[in-house]
Design a protein around this motif. Sequence first.
Motif, short mmCIF file in Angstrom:
data_model
loop_
_atom_site.label_atom_id
_atom_site.label_comp_id
_atom_site.label_asym_id
_atom_site.label_seq_id
_atom_site.Cartn_x
_atom_site.Cartn_y
_atom_site.Cartn_z
N THR A 33 0.82 -1.20 0.00
CA THR A 33 0.00 0.00 0.00
C THR A 33 0.86 1.25 0.00
OG1 THR A 33 -0.12 -0.02 2.41
CG2 THR A 33 -1.86 -1.17 1.21
N SER A 34 0.30 2.33 -0.53
CA SER A 34 0.97 3.62 -0.59
C SER A 34 0.04 4.67 -0.01
CB SER A 34 1.34 3.96 -2.03
OG SER A 34 1.90 5.26 -2.11
N ALA A 35 0.61 5.67 0.67
CA ALA A 35 -0.20 6.72 1.28
C ALA A 35 0.64 7.97 1.46
CB ALA A 35 -0.75 6.25 2.63
N THR A 36 -0.03 9.07 1.75
CA THR A 36 0.63 10.32 2.14
C THR A 36 0.38 10.53 3.63
OG1 THR A 36 0.34 11.31 -0.04
CG2 THR A 36 0.73 12.81 1.81
N ALA A 37 1.43 10.80 4.39
CA ALA A 37 1.28 11.00 5.83
C ALA A 37 0.41 12.22 6.10
CB ALA A 37 2.64 11.16 6.49
N PRO A 38 -0.51 12.13 7.05
CA PRO A 38 -1.34 13.29 7.37
C PRO A 38 -0.56 14.31 8.20
CG PRO A 38 -1.85 11.48 8.85
CD PRO A 38 -0.86 10.94 7.85
N GLY A 39 -1.14 15.51 8.31
CA GLY A 39 -0.60 16.52 9.23
C GLY A 39 0.45 17.43 8.66
N ALA A 40 0.64 17.46 7.34
CA ALA A 40 1.65 18.35 6.76
C ALA A 40 1.20 19.81 6.90
CB ALA A 40 1.88 18.01 5.30
N LEU A 41 2.13 20.70 7.25
CA LEU A 41 1.85 22.13 7.38
C LEU A 41 2.29 22.85 6.11
CD1 LEU A 41 3.11 22.74 11.04
CD2 LEU A 41 0.77 22.33 10.27
N GLY B 136 0.80 2.93 5.73
CA GLY B 136 1.03 2.19 4.50
C GLY B 136 2.42 1.60 4.44
N ASP B 137 2.70 0.91 3.34
CA ASP B 137 4.01 0.29 3.14
C ASP B 137 5.01 1.25 2.52
OD1 ASP B 137 3.00 -2.18 4.08
OD2 ASP B 137 2.15 -2.59 2.10
N LEU B 138 4.50 2.25 1.80
CA LEU B 138 5.34 3.28 1.19
C LEU B 138 4.62 4.60 1.44
CD1 LEU B 138 7.91 3.73 -0.57
CD2 LEU B 138 6.39 3.71 -2.56
N VAL B 139 5.21 5.46 2.27
CA VAL B 139 4.50 6.64 2.75
C VAL B 139 5.26 7.90 2.34
CG1 VAL B 139 3.60 7.83 4.79
CG2 VAL B 139 3.60 5.33 4.71
N ARG B 140 4.55 8.83 1.74
CA ARG B 140 5.14 10.10 1.32
C ARG B 140 5.08 11.09 2.47
NH1 ARG B 140 2.22 8.26 -2.91
NH2 ARG B 140 0.34 9.26 -2.09
N ILE B 141 6.21 11.79 2.68
CA ILE B 141 6.25 12.89 3.64
C ILE B 141 6.89 14.10 2.96
CG2 ILE B 141 6.39 11.36 5.64
CD1 ILE B 141 9.38 12.07 5.84
N LEU C 96 10.92 19.49 0.07
CA LEU C 96 11.30 18.17 -0.42
C LEU C 96 10.21 17.13 -0.13
CD1 LEU C 96 13.58 16.19 -1.46
CD2 LEU C 96 14.12 15.85 0.96
N THR C 97 9.88 16.32 -1.12
CA THR C 97 9.03 15.15 -0.94
C THR C 97 9.92 13.92 -0.83
OG1 THR C 97 7.16 16.09 -2.15
CG2 THR C 97 7.25 13.70 -1.95
N ALA C 98 9.68 13.12 0.20
CA ALA C 98 10.45 11.89 0.41
C ALA C 98 9.49 10.73 0.59
CB ALA C 98 11.36 12.02 1.63
N TYR C 99 9.96 9.53 0.24
CA TYR C 99 9.17 8.31 0.35
C TYR C 99 9.79 7.45 1.45
CZ TYR C 99 7.57 9.81 -4.27
OH TYR C 99 7.06 10.54 -5.31
N VAL C 100 9.00 7.12 2.46
CA VAL C 100 9.49 6.30 3.57
C VAL C 100 9.03 4.86 3.36
CG1 VAL C 100 9.55 5.98 6.06
CG2 VAL C 100 9.36 8.30 5.10
N VAL C 101 9.99 3.93 3.30
CA VAL C 101 9.70 2.52 3.08
C VAL C 101 9.45 1.87 4.43
CG1 VAL C 101 10.53 0.38 2.07
CG2 VAL C 101 11.19 2.56 1.06
N ALA D 225 12.81 9.45 -11.26
CA ALA D 225 14.27 9.52 -11.13
C ALA D 225 14.62 10.66 -10.18
CB ALA D 225 14.90 9.76 -12.50
N GLY D 226 15.60 10.43 -9.34
CA GLY D 226 16.03 11.45 -8.39
C GLY D 226 15.20 11.54 -7.14
N ALA D 227 14.29 10.60 -6.92
CA ALA D 227 13.45 10.62 -5.72
C ALA D 227 14.27 10.26 -4.49
CB ALA D 227 12.28 9.65 -5.87
N THR D 228 13.97 10.89 -3.36
CA THR D 228 14.57 10.55 -2.08
C THR D 228 13.73 9.47 -1.42
OG1 THR D 228 15.61 12.71 -1.69
CG2 THR D 228 15.08 11.38 0.24
N VAL D 229 14.38 8.35 -1.08
CA VAL D 229 13.69 7.22 -0.46
C VAL D 229 14.36 6.98 0.90
CG1 VAL D 229 12.91 4.86 -0.73
CG2 VAL D 229 13.32 6.26 -2.76
#
Length: 449
Positions: free
Chosen positions: A12-20, A44-49, A54-59, A346-350
């Motif tokens: 699963t993939s999701a965006t973390a809540p609570g971004a300012l 989720g299993d892959l979460v965007r913060i 910067l947008t990063a993907y947390v595994v 390409a160039g994504a921060t994980v």
Amino acid sequence: MPTQYHSTARYTSATAPGALPLLGHAPALLRNPPDFVAGLAAHGDLVRIRLGPLTAYVVCHPDLVRRLLTEDRTYDKGGIVVEKAREAFGNGLATCPAADHRRQRRMLQPAFHRDRLPGYAALMAEEIAATTGGWRDGDVVDVPAAMYRLSTAVTARCLFAAHERAGSLPVHAAMDQVARGVARRMVLPLPGADRVPTPGNRRFARARRDLREITDRLIADYRTAGTDHHDLLSMLLGARDEDGRGLSDDEVHDQVVTFLLAGMETTAATLSWAWTLLAANPAVRERLHTELDTVLDGRPARHQDLPALPLTARIVSETLRLHPPAWILSRTTTTATELGGHPLPAGATVLYSPYLLHRRADLFPCPDRFDPDRWLTTARPAPGIYTPFGLGARRCIGEAFGSTEAALALAGIAAHWSVTPTPGRPVRPQRSASLSPRPFTATLARRIR
């Protein structure tokens, strides 16, 4: 022992809540970095913060972490954590991209061959005895500071054995400032913020200069002497690649700083947390004392004693599970790809976090409980579950060195001393590039067997 995790479910993939606005999730990350990251697994299993712009993907899933760490041509060393560390520590083995890694790893591997461990362990034992030799019954000490002094002395001695006062080289304060500076830059990567002349930035710049001056002076002295002192710096200066080329002074500097950071931070943090865990679990502490009294019989711990100290080793492993010093790391995608069926540009921060994985209840039953006996089974956890030293081609080259140092120090101290943290104040992690505890005091009591 952790669960052997094999899932056929869709990731699963999701965006973390609570971004300012503008800041994203940086304030939440600053308030409690490890727990914020560990909580992302619930989404989720892959979460965007978002960290500033910067947008990063947390595994968050071990299967995906295994892919991330073993497919190092697609997921190269890079991203916000590594980039900020590379700015501070240079292009050493821990931070260099894949294009440089094979050459560096092959050149440095002989320095960490298992045949050299007994020699390093003898130096470690000497420094442990020298550090604890000045302790007195009833002393109240700042535990993290004491463990840093010990790990600094050990690391510097193994790096610079020829230096008459290697253990007293002024590297601890500089490394601490650099690590704190990296953490600040990692959490809030605002453009140009590094160049603002704030007190923190000035301390960071001064610490980097101090480190450079110390290492450059030592490298110059060793090159002038031309003697093999059978220490790590001699190995670095004598290393040759397949074409017969050695390392430049800049390359040696970067490796020295990398080894200093890894040797000092990892062992100091692990030992500091271990004393808090043992104090909170007196039954385990008594079993440890029994093991040490039986095997050591009052003498210092030696390298050849380690196979007979299985509980000591399990305590180190369990401490690294609960408090992995390298608690969050990053990679960058070299091309557009997918992870768990979700596209990454390409160039994504994980990002991935050993702390997050080690606190998952589906991987480690009762994950917040200190239980060294969970490691009694002979089964090994599946790759991607227990990762304090990484995985794949980038697995930490100094894993055996660090584990040996931690076990010898734990055994050498606990055989003769009880370390009892001052009650009433919970020990929390500080905001640093490693999961180190904030300062706390403890009373030393000499043990009578």
